[in-house]
Design a protein around this motif. Structure first.
Motif, PDB file in Angstrom:
ATOM      1  N   THR A  96       0.825  -1.201   0.000  1.00  0.00           N
ATOM      2  CA  THR A  96       0.000   0.000   0.000  1.00  0.00           C
ATOM      3  C   THR A  96       0.862   1.255   0.000  1.00  0.00           C
ATOM      4  N   ILE A  97       1.920   1.249   0.804  1.00  0.00           N
ATOM      5  CA  ILE A  97       2.826   2.400   0.842  1.00  0.00           C
ATOM      6  C   ILE A  97       3.525   2.566  -0.501  1.00  0.00           C
ATOM      7  N   ALA A  98       3.966   1.447  -1.103  1.00  0.00           N
ATOM      8  CA  ALA A  98       4.637   1.517  -2.409  1.00  0.00           C
ATOM      9  C   ALA A  98       3.685   2.024  -3.489  1.00  0.00           C
ATOM     10  N   GLN A  99       2.425   1.662  -3.408  1.00  0.00           N
ATOM     11  CA  GLN A  99       1.441   2.213  -4.350  1.00  0.00           C
ATOM     12  C   GLN A  99       1.340   3.719  -4.216  1.00  0.00           C
ATOM     13  N   SER A 100       1.227   4.187  -2.977  1.00  0.00           N
ATOM     14  CA  SER A 100       1.106   5.624  -2.752  1.00  0.00           C
ATOM     15  C   SER A 100       2.353   6.351  -3.247  1.00  0.00           C
ATOM     16  N   TYR A 101       3.506   5.719  -3.130  1.00  0.00           N
ATOM     17  CA  TYR A 101       4.760   6.301  -3.623  1.00  0.00           C
ATOM     18  C   TYR A 101       4.788   6.363  -5.152  1.00  0.00           C
ATOM     19  N   SER A 102       4.110   5.446  -5.827  1.00  0.00           N
ATOM     20  CA  SER A 102       4.242   5.288  -7.278  1.00  0.00           C
ATOM     21  C   SER A 102       3.175   5.990  -8.089  1.00  0.00           C
ATOM     22  N   ILE A 103       2.102   6.466  -7.469  1.00  0.00           N
ATOM     23  CA  ILE A 103       0.959   6.996  -8.214  1.00  0.00           C
ATOM     24  C   ILE A 103       0.892   8.514  -8.095  1.00  0.00           C
ATOM     25  N   PRO A 104       0.916   9.222  -9.216  1.00  0.00           N
ATOM     26  CA  PRO A 104       0.769  10.685  -9.162  1.00  0.00           C
ATOM     27  C   PRO A 104      -0.555  11.075  -8.522  1.00  0.00           C
ATOM     28  N   GLY A 105      -0.504  12.116  -7.713  1.00  0.00           N
ATOM     29  CA  GLY A 105      -1.714  12.608  -7.064  1.00  0.00           C
ATOM     30  C   GLY A 105      -1.815  12.229  -5.610  1.00  0.00           C
ATOM     31  N   THR A 106      -0.993  11.293  -5.145  1.00  0.00           N
ATOM     32  CA  THR A 106      -0.984  10.932  -3.727  1.00  0.00           C
ATOM     33  C   THR A 106       0.001  11.825  -2.982  1.00  0.00           C
ATOM     34  N   ILE A 107      -0.084  11.844  -1.679  1.00  0.00           N
ATOM     35  CA  ILE A 107       0.794  12.705  -0.884  1.00  0.00           C
ATOM     36  C   ILE A 107       2.201  12.140  -0.777  1.00  0.00           C
ATOM     37  N   HIS A 108       2.408  10.893  -1.201  1.00  0.00           N
ATOM     38  CA  HIS A 108       3.730  10.262  -1.081  1.00  0.00           C
ATOM     39  C   HIS A 108       4.412  10.062  -2.422  1.00  0.00           C
TER      40      HIS A 108
END
Length: 944
Positions: A96-108
């Motif tokens: 889940t953290i890696a997804q947030s890191y990889s997707i434009p538009g997330t805070i990570h």
């Protein structure tokens, strides 16, 4: 089957053998895999995408904030991490953290601190806990080692591929391959095979090893055993897709809404990822897979959610509600639709079906689309693809002892069990109160309360009052695992696709209660009959008509029109028995009609529970908050250890109070028999019956036990059609005898049916022998021409084709005369005559009319048929002579197409109503020859 699969595997292997994977191929594989985890990034225009991005960011941030790295864990609530469930769940959080890191538009997005945190966590688990040298400890769940952890680890490695060193990639791939181990087991089938193959393909994609990719690809087809366990084919035992729409897991449990969906998810992801490589899976291998979308999955969905009767122990998981599995199936459709090797017409249908699932959800954020689903649905909406029509009619899956019935505004699902099918699944300390889930549990879903089973139903429901079930009230012990029921009879048939019949020879697990039970699924109601209700446990035996989880709004309840109200919107708490309850009405459901005029008990109570009361698996121990819900329970108390109890009632989902009262005052159905030997109802020109030991109704005699329905079909009721099945699946043949002067020549019959006429060259007397050996409970049909019907094919507004047709014909129910003081009956209680594939009888040959001539058609007025009002008196059952009733004319020229089988359409029953004429009498036909064969209404009787 194996030979066919072997040929398919050989052909596909030949196409890939001369085309080795190149670095460009591996790069494309990684790109496609990453898109299945992050979605294809386009301009965000959908509220679902905004919601999914926000939810992903918030969840990932929560995981990061709560990290407490130590030698024992990364997260304190997942300690000690060396337990397989804890390192598997740690990988899932890191994904889940890696997804947030990889997707434009997330805070990570592309936050280097987040990237470093994930990589360090991978190193810690890989060096200390889960690697190529780890040995599974005794008592650990193999699934965590071979499926759960590898699938999460593959996703992380591909998301962070450019940030990982070659050494790290190699170690991750080696860890996955080693822990998956051998894939040659013959027991590896269905969803588990699909999951393992997908993980292997991913491991090869990470390490650029073609041999690993090849191994995973050909494991899908089971190349090692010539396709014996190929997930592209139907199976005859074990786990997987069965003929007739069933999906079983763990050999004996119906699971199309759980393992079946997981099977399709992993397969669709593999198909999508491999589509641009030499190891692609083309549509020649996917025929069975695509056909099952309509036969196996669509019938078990309602309003975008997977029904509970095919979800096994998953119903006890708070974090995986019915909408979660509906969304996962939607994602499978989107993966298939995004694969160019899939034919365009199929891709369009998958998108259309996905949109119907998305639009039907009563609460879009009930579980929420994940980011991949949200991006996929945004693309479908931008393409303006219209939604597919929902399924309408009855769908029987005899290999899994399940029947589904879909009507506009409501649906029902019946869960039975037998000597072939398990009563329930309770495994890994999940689903801890399942005792009667397979004993005739009748799920009813309505638009009035669409979230009934999603509103914390499972931890708060009364397991001793399960709707539809007859059981003793004696306490049950801890649930066992993997055992079937005691009796053979569980099943039924569908009648022309619109009506259904089911029967269950019920004997409880402890053999403390038993009953012969029948259900009749009609257009606007469900009729339930029970006879021979008995007990040996020293406790009361109850048959539960209803146990409803009440919403705050719409819970007003009335008995015989008198409302039981305390505060507005809530019924008062009570437990009482009514000797003269004819009908009841619940605003959030519809109506209940008590057909046998016997005492009925009502109970309203507050029930408390926790999800941990029914699930003690470590994954779900966080849901320990106390929950309170209010329930209305309606039941028949047969007394302590009864010997021959009975019941008869009707459910009217989505009906109004006036319609319910009309049904009770003048029932549109007639209960002709309700005994341990024979249970039957008659409505219009149709009779539905379960012959538990053979018997006679009118002109028809069942020599052997069977489920049977017979009545008029075709344009203007031209045919008498008989449908029959063997619910025991143990018989070799079924024998019927008909002595009906209205039976003429054979219009159409299944190959399994043999006919022997009573006198050479004459009609009206015929013995029907049905070969049911190896039929697995499927329905067999034969249609006869009616002598009393006198017309020509050319005179009909529509000419039946020589083969199956998709036209449906609707007739209005025969009306019965009521006392003058009563209200007019509900107009929507109708019986439908329609056809599905294989149901439509082909016409016999007739002389052609003169060219250019069209016969004049007129409609005659029809008088209503008088009927006797149901009585409470108990009389011996007499043979009921069948007498045909005329039908009123009702026409509707509108046509609405409904998808019924993959690639085909049928007309919905309520969309086309072809007018029915009174049969003409031709010269030379005697009065006896045209005597109607369906009875006038007779009083309800009970015989023991």
């Amino acid at each position: 089957m194996a030979a066919k699969a072997s040929n398919t595997v050989t052909a596909a292997l030949a196409s890939a053998s001369d085309m080795p994977l190149t670095p460009v191929h591996f790069q494309r594989l990684r790109q496609r895999w990453k898109a299945t985890v992050t979605g294809k990034h386009t301009r965000v225009s959908s509220d679902d995408v905004y919601f999914a991005l926000s939810k992903l960011s918030g969840t990932a941030e929560q995981y990061i904030v709560n990290m407490q790295p130590s030698r024992l864990h990364i997260w304190e609530d997942l300690s000690p991490i060396h337990l397989s469930v804890n390192f598997r769940k740690s990988y899932e959080r890191l994904r889940t953290i890696a997804q947030s890191y990889s997707i434009p538009g997330t805070i990570h997005y592309h936050d280097l601190n987040v990237q470093e945190t994930v990589i360090q966590s991978l190193d810690f688990i890989g060096s200390e806990i889960y690697n190529a040298s780890v040995v599974q400890a005794k008592g650990e769940n193999w699934w965590n080692f071979r499926i759960g952890a590898p699938l999460a680890l593959v996703d992380i490695a591909i998301l962070l591929y450019d940030d990982l060193t070659p050494r790290r990639r190699h170690d991750i791939g080696a860890t996955i391959v080693k822990n998956i181990g051998s894939i040659g087991q013959r027991s590896l089938k269905g969803a588990n095979r699909a999951d393992i193959c997908l993980a292997l393909i991913g491991a090869g994609v990470i390490t650029n090893e073609e041999t690993v990719v090849s191994r995973g690809r050909w494991c899908l087809s089971d190349k090692e055993y010539d396709g014996e366990n190929s997930i592209f084919d139907l199976v005859e035992s074990g786990e997987g897709l069965y003929e007739g729409g069933s999906y079983l897991s763990h050999e004996i449990f119906p699971y199309s809404g759980g393992y079946g969906v997981q099977h399709y998810y992993s397969l669709s992801k593999a198909v999508n990822v491999l589509s641009k490589s030499p190891y692609h899976i083309d549509d020649t291998e996917l025929g069975v897979t695509f056909a099952a979308i309509n036969s196996t999955f669509s019938p078990v969905m309602w309003r975008g959610m997977m029904m509970g009767h095919i979800r096994g122990r998953d119903i006890a998981r708070k974090s995986e509600p019915d909408a979660f599995w509906g969304n996962l199936f939607l994602q499978s459709l989107l993966y298939f639709a995004d694969t160019e090797l899939v034919p365009r017409k199929h891709r369009r249908f998958f998108k259309s079906l996905a949109r119907s699932i998305w639009e039907a959800a009563p609460l879009p954020d009930l579980y929420g689309l994940n980011i991949t689903q949200a991006f996929g649905m945004q693309k479908v909406l931008e393409e303006r693809i219209p939604p597919a029509a929902p399924p309408i009619g009855t769908f029987a899956t005899p290999m899994s002892d399940r029947i589904m019935h879909h009507r506009p505004g409501w649906a029902a699902a019946l869960a039975m069990s037998s000597s072939r099918i398990g009563r329930y699944e309770a495994l890994n300390h999940e689903n801890l109160k399942p005792w009667y889930q397979g004993d005739g549990f009748l799920y009813v879903y309505t638009d009035k309360d669409p979230l009934h089973f999603s509103n914390d139903y499972w931890p708060t429901m009364d397991p001793y009052h399960t709707p539809g079930v007859t059981n003793g009230q004696n306490p049950q012990g801890p649930p066992a695992y993997k055992f079937t029921a005691h009796k053979d009879w569980a099943g039924g048939l569908d009648w022309r696709g619109t009506h259904g019949l089911a029967g269950l020879d019920a004997l409880s697990t402890d053999k403390g209660s038993s009953a012969k039970k029948s259900w009749f699924f009609l257009l606007n109601s469900i009729v339930a009959l029970g006879a021979g209700c008995a007990g040996l446990s020293g406790a009361e035996v109850h048959t539960t008509y209803e146990s409803r989880n009440l919403p705050i709004i719409g819970s007003n309840f009335s008995i015989n029109g008198q409302y039981q109200i305390s505060d507005p919107g809530w019924i008062k708490p009570w437990v009482e028995t009514h000797d003269q309850a004819d009908w009841a009405y619940l605003d959030s459901f519809g109506g209940y009609v008590f057909l046998d005029k016997e005492p009925v008990s009502f109970k309203h109570e507050k029930r408390k529970g926790k999800w941990t009361d029914i699930n003690q698996y470590p994954d779900y121990l966080g849901f320990s908050d106390s929950i309170t819900r209010e329930y209305l329970t309606i039941y028949r108390n047969h007394g302590v250890d009864p010997t021959d109890g009975h019941y008869a009632y009707a459910l009217l989902p989505n009906a109004s109070a006036a319609e319910t009262e009309d049904f009770a005052t003048m029932p549109p159905i007639n209960v002709t028999h309700n005994t341990p030997k024979l249970q039957a109802i008659q409505f219009n020109n149709t009779v539905m019956a379960n012959f538990w030991s053979g018997g006679t109704i009118g002109y028809l005699t069942a020599v052997t036990p069977c489920s049977i329905t017979w009545g008029y079909s075709g344009v203007e009721d031209k045919y008498l059609t008989i449908s029959v099945s063997d619910p025991t699946q143990k018989a070799t043949r079924i024998v019927l005898f008909i002595n009906d002067p209205d039976i003429g020549g054979v219009a159409e019959k299944d190959d399994s049916i043999q006919l022997r006429w009573g006198r050479a060259g004459e009609t009206g007397s015929v013995t029907i022998t049905v070969n049911v050996e190896g039929a697995h409970g499927r329905t067999h049909r034969v249609s006869f021409e009616r002598i009393s019907w006198r017309g020509t094919l050319e005179s009909l507004p529509w000419r039946p084709s020589a083969k199956e047709s998709s036209t449906s014909t609707t007739t209005t129910a025969s009306r019965r005369i009521r006392p003058a003081a009563t209200k007019k009956p509900a107009a929507n209680h109708t019986a439908t005559t329609s056809t599905k594939g294989g149901h439509k009888p082909a016409p016999a040959k007739h002389k052609a009319s003169k060219a250019g001539k069209t016969s004049a058609r007129t409609t005659k007025a029809v008088k209503p048929v008088k009927t006797a009002k149901p009585t409470k008196s108990v009389k011996p059952v007499k043979t009921v002579k069948l007498a045909k009733t005329n039908t009123q004319v009702k026409t509707d020229t509108s046509v609405k197409l409904v998808k019924s089988n993959f690639g085909t359409t049928k007309r919905s029953p309520e969309a086309e109503k072809t007018s029915l004429r009174t049969p003409r009498t031709s010269p030379g036909v005697t009065k006896a020859a045209t005597t109607p064969t369906i009875p006038k209404s007779t009083p309800y009787t009970t015989s023991h």
